[in-house]
Design a protein around this motif. Structure first.
Motif, PDB file in Angstrom:
ATOM      1  N   GLY A 192       0.832  -1.190   0.000  1.00  0.00           N
ATOM      2  CA  GLY A 192       0.000   0.000   0.000  1.00  0.00           C
ATOM      3  C   GLY A 192       0.869   1.242   0.000  1.00  0.00           C
ATOM      4  N   ILE A 193       0.296   2.347  -0.438  1.00  0.00           N
ATOM      5  CA  ILE A 193       0.994   3.631  -0.450  1.00  0.00           C
ATOM      6  C   ILE A 193       0.070   4.689   0.144  1.00  0.00           C
ATOM      7  CG2 ILE A 193       1.951   5.472  -1.909  1.00  0.00           C
ATOM      8  CD1 ILE A 193       2.913   3.348  -3.849  1.00  0.00           C
ATOM      9  N   LEU A 194       0.585   5.421   1.135  1.00  0.00           N
ATOM     10  CA  LEU A 194      -0.154   6.530   1.733  1.00  0.00           C
ATOM     11  C   LEU A 194       0.440   7.839   1.224  1.00  0.00           C
ATOM     12  CD1 LEU A 194      -2.147   7.828   3.728  1.00  0.00           C
ATOM     13  CD2 LEU A 194      -0.394   7.559   5.506  1.00  0.00           C
ATOM     14  N   VAL A 195      -0.390   8.653   0.571  1.00  0.00           N
ATOM     15  CA  VAL A 195       0.061   9.944   0.065  1.00  0.00           C
ATOM     16  C   VAL A 195      -0.124  10.986   1.174  1.00  0.00           C
ATOM     17  CG1 VAL A 195      -0.198  11.703  -1.719  1.00  0.00           C
ATOM     18  CG2 VAL A 195      -0.623   9.294  -2.277  1.00  0.00           C
ATOM     19  N   LEU A 196       0.967  11.624   1.536  1.00  0.00           N
ATOM     20  CA  LEU A 196       0.914  12.653   2.581  1.00  0.00           C
ATOM     21  C   LEU A 196       0.686  14.032   1.986  1.00  0.00           C
ATOM     22  CD1 LEU A 196       3.961  11.465   4.721  1.00  0.00           C
ATOM     23  CD2 LEU A 196       1.577  10.721   4.857  1.00  0.00           C
ATOM     24  N   GLU A 197       1.349  14.297   0.882  1.00  0.00           N
ATOM     25  CA  GLU A 197       1.237  15.598   0.228  1.00  0.00           C
ATOM     26  C   GLU A 197       1.354  15.406  -1.274  1.00  0.00           C
ATOM     27  OE1 GLU A 197       4.202  18.263   1.769  1.00  0.00           O
ATOM     28  OE2 GLU A 197       3.801  17.681   3.850  1.00  0.00           O
ATOM     29  N   GLY A 198       0.673  16.287  -2.038  1.00  0.00           N
ATOM     30  CA  GLY A 198       0.823  16.287  -3.487  1.00  0.00           C
ATOM     31  C   GLY A 198      -0.147  15.383  -4.209  1.00  0.00           C
ATOM     32  N   GLN A 199       0.249  14.992  -5.418  1.00  0.00           N
ATOM     33  CA  GLN A 199      -0.590  14.164  -6.289  1.00  0.00           C
ATOM     34  C   GLN A 199       0.332  13.266  -7.096  1.00  0.00           C
ATOM     35  OE1 GLN A 199      -4.027  14.461  -6.490  1.00  0.00           O
ATOM     36  NE2 GLN A 199      -4.431  13.063  -8.203  1.00  0.00           N
ATOM     37  N   ILE A 200       0.078  11.956  -7.072  1.00  0.00           N
ATOM     38  CA  ILE A 200       0.929  11.030  -7.807  1.00  0.00           C
ATOM     39  C   ILE A 200       0.104  10.138  -8.728  1.00  0.00           C
ATOM     40  CG2 ILE A 200       2.785  11.007  -6.097  1.00  0.00           C
ATOM     41  CD1 ILE A 200       1.688   8.399  -4.986  1.00  0.00           C
ATOM     42  N   LYS A 201       0.751   9.678  -9.764  1.00  0.00           N
ATOM     43  CA  LYS A 201       0.160   8.684 -10.661  1.00  0.00           C
ATOM     44  C   LYS A 201       0.875   7.368 -10.418  1.00  0.00           C
ATOM     45  CE  LYS A 201      -1.204   7.855 -15.435  1.00  0.00           C
ATOM     46  NZ  LYS A 201      -1.209   8.377 -16.834  1.00  0.00           N
ATOM     47  N   LEU A 202       0.105   6.308 -10.216  1.00  0.00           N
ATOM     48  CA  LEU A 202       0.662   4.990  -9.935  1.00  0.00           C
ATOM     49  C   LEU A 202       0.116   4.016 -10.968  1.00  0.00           C
ATOM     50  CD1 LEU A 202      -0.812   6.207  -7.045  1.00  0.00           C
ATOM     51  CD2 LEU A 202       0.991   4.771  -6.152  1.00  0.00           C
ATOM     52  N   ASN A 203       0.973   3.544 -11.849  1.00  0.00           N
ATOM     53  CA  ASN A 203       0.533   2.710 -12.957  1.00  0.00           C
ATOM     54  C   ASN A 203      -0.632   3.413 -13.661  1.00  0.00           C
ATOM     55  OD1 ASN A 203       2.582   0.969 -12.336  1.00  0.00           O
ATOM     56  ND2 ASN A 203       1.279  -0.567 -11.367  1.00  0.00           N
ATOM     57  N   ASP A 204      -1.850   2.919 -13.506  1.00  0.00           N
ATOM     58  CA  ASP A 204      -2.971   3.524 -14.236  1.00  0.00           C
ATOM     59  C   ASP A 204      -3.960   4.236 -13.315  1.00  0.00           C
ATOM     60  OD1 ASP A 204      -1.995   2.517 -16.695  1.00  0.00           O
ATOM     61  OD2 ASP A 204      -2.824   0.552 -16.194  1.00  0.00           O
ATOM     62  N   GLU A 262      -4.551   7.388 -10.014  1.00  0.00           N
ATOM     63  CA  GLU A 262      -4.024   8.593  -9.392  1.00  0.00           C
ATOM     64  C   GLU A 262      -4.463   8.643  -7.935  1.00  0.00           C
ATOM     65  OE1 GLU A 262      -5.162  12.060 -11.550  1.00  0.00           O
ATOM     66  OE2 GLU A 262      -3.862  11.618 -13.269  1.00  0.00           O
ATOM     67  N   ALA A 263      -3.636   9.294  -7.119  1.00  0.00           N
ATOM     68  CA  ALA A 263      -3.978   9.461  -5.709  1.00  0.00           C
ATOM     69  C   ALA A 263      -3.403  10.774  -5.213  1.00  0.00           C
ATOM     70  CB  ALA A 263      -3.440   8.301  -4.882  1.00  0.00           C
ATOM     71  N   GLY A 264      -4.141  11.417  -4.301  1.00  0.00           N
ATOM     72  CA  GLY A 264      -3.724  12.703  -3.765  1.00  0.00           C
ATOM     73  C   GLY A 264      -3.610  12.681  -2.262  1.00  0.00           C
ATOM     74  N   LYS A 265      -3.510  13.852  -1.702  1.00  0.00           N
ATOM     75  CA  LYS A 265      -3.249  14.046  -0.281  1.00  0.00           C
ATOM     76  C   LYS A 265      -4.186  13.235   0.612  1.00  0.00           C
ATOM     77  CE  LYS A 265      -2.726  17.806   3.088  1.00  0.00           C
ATOM     78  NZ  LYS A 265      -2.752  19.268   3.277  1.00  0.00           N
ATOM     79  N   GLU A 266      -3.593  12.472   1.520  1.00  0.00           N
ATOM     80  CA  GLU A 266      -4.281  11.678   2.542  1.00  0.00           C
ATOM     81  C   GLU A 266      -5.098  10.531   1.962  1.00  0.00           C
ATOM     82  OE1 GLU A 266      -6.318  14.475   5.070  1.00  0.00           O
ATOM     83  OE2 GLU A 266      -4.475  15.568   5.514  1.00  0.00           O
ATOM     84  N   GLN A 267      -4.781  10.114   0.744  1.00  0.00           N
ATOM     85  CA  GLN A 267      -5.413   8.921   0.161  1.00  0.00           C
ATOM     86  C   GLN A 267      -4.464   7.731   0.288  1.00  0.00           C
ATOM     87  OE1 GLN A 267      -6.635  10.340  -3.858  1.00  0.00           O
ATOM     88  NE2 GLN A 267      -8.723  10.070  -3.103  1.00  0.00           N
ATOM     89  N   PHE A 268      -5.079   6.551   0.405  1.00  0.00           N
ATOM     90  CA  PHE A 268      -4.312   5.313   0.547  1.00  0.00           C
ATOM     91  C   PHE A 268      -4.599   4.408  -0.644  1.00  0.00           C
ATOM     92  CE2 PHE A 268      -3.619   0.961   2.073  1.00  0.00           C
ATOM     93  CZ  PHE A 268      -2.322   1.076   2.562  1.00  0.00           C
ATOM     94  N   VAL A 269      -3.548   3.907  -1.259  1.00  0.00           N
ATOM     95  CA  VAL A 269      -3.662   3.053  -2.436  1.00  0.00           C
ATOM     96  C   VAL A 269      -3.306   1.623  -2.045  1.00  0.00           C
ATOM     97  CG1 VAL A 269      -2.928   2.667  -4.821  1.00  0.00           C
ATOM     98  CG2 VAL A 269      -2.959   4.999  -3.881  1.00  0.00           C
TER      99      VAL A 269
END
Length: 290
Positions: free
Chosen positions: A204-216, A218-225
């Protein structure tokens, strides 16, 4: 083969831990992921929050732990702690504390005195990892990683701090009781990286700040993938300057029974933990005036 994404999760489960810490629980209360993140059991995230100056003691008073390893990462502010074995310390900006509760310990954690007196921003994370059945009753211990001691991998447009496990052949000195990786990542806008993770590992990946694209996705601040247990590769691209935490590890495939500060394998072990605390078998630690 790219790792498929099982879901991108938000959490609205906000609560106070003790007197002071205002956290978002990412899982298990914020999102019921079952055993999809074993050997990780819990993430509490304290987003950047300003605290007014105060001479009042603030924090979490005496509480027990057994069967887990609470891992504390501090980004801003400072946290002091003490336990029933006589250990004390301060976790400051950039530092990490890896505590093995093992067979049982009493613990308290609170705002470091000078930080509390001056006030300021506090930002931190606590992650619980589960001790495997064979190591549930090891002796309690600490592994402290000061900011300057943490192994790093420098990317073209970012940095990976290797808290546990390894990345690009750079290994953390932290001892873990099951195979896992915990990576603290910062990427500039336009930066990227690749993660190779065994298909059978939970990730899993927890986004603390910003916006990232992971494979296909997207996830932003305070979202968990959360990722599926298939495929091995995750490609990450920062659409904004971003900070995020990567967690992956080999599933324990053991029952996990949780109540309060304990995560054991059976309800009987949970009941015994509470009985042992009541009987004084975790030692003694004085409460603060909070």
């Amino acid at each position: 083969m790219k790792k498929n994404i099982a879901g991108v999760y938000n959490s609205t489960y906000k609560h106070a831990v003790g007197d002071g810490f205002k956290v978002i629980n990412i899982f298990p209360n914020g999102n019921n992921l079952g055993d999809k993140m074993s050997p990780f059991y819990m993430i509490d995230y304290q987003p950047e929050t300003y605290y007014e100056p105060s001479d009042k003691k603030r924090g979490v008073n005496v509480h027990p732990h057994r069967g887990i390893e609470p891992v504390t990462l501090v980004y801003q502010g400072a946290v002091a702690h003490a336990d029933s074995a006589g250990h004390t310390g301060i976790v400051g900006p950039g530092d990490v504390q890896w505590m093995t509760s093992g067979k049982g310990i009493l613990h308290k954690e609170y705002f470091e005195e000078e930080f509390s007196r001056k006030g300021g921003n506090l930002q931190m994370i606590q992650v619980w990892t589960i001790l495997p059945k064979a190591y549930k009753y090891v002796d309690p211990s600490y592994q402290t990683l000061l900011k300057e001691e943490i192994k790093k991998v420098t990317l073209e447009e970012g940095e990976v701090r290797v808290i546990a496990g390894s990345y690009q052949d750079v290994e953390s000195p932290v001892r873990t009781y099951s195979p896992m990786n915990l990576l603290d990542v910062s990427l500039e806008k336009g930066g990227g990286m690749k993660i190779d993770c065994p298909a059978e590992y939970n990730m899993g990946i927890l986004v603390l700040e910003g916006q990232i694209k992971l494979n296909d996705a997207e996830a932003g601040k305070e979202q968990f993938v959360l990722f599926e247990n298939e495929g091995e590769v995750v490609e990450i691209f920062a659409e904004q300057a971003s900070k995020f935490l990567i967690l992956n590890g080999k599933p324990l495939n053991e029952p996990a029974v949780h109540k309060g500060p304990f995560v054991m394998n059976t309800q009987e072990e949970i009941d015994q933990a509470f009985a042992d605390v009541a009987a004084g078998k975790f030692g003694y630690l004085e409460n603060e005036v909070i």
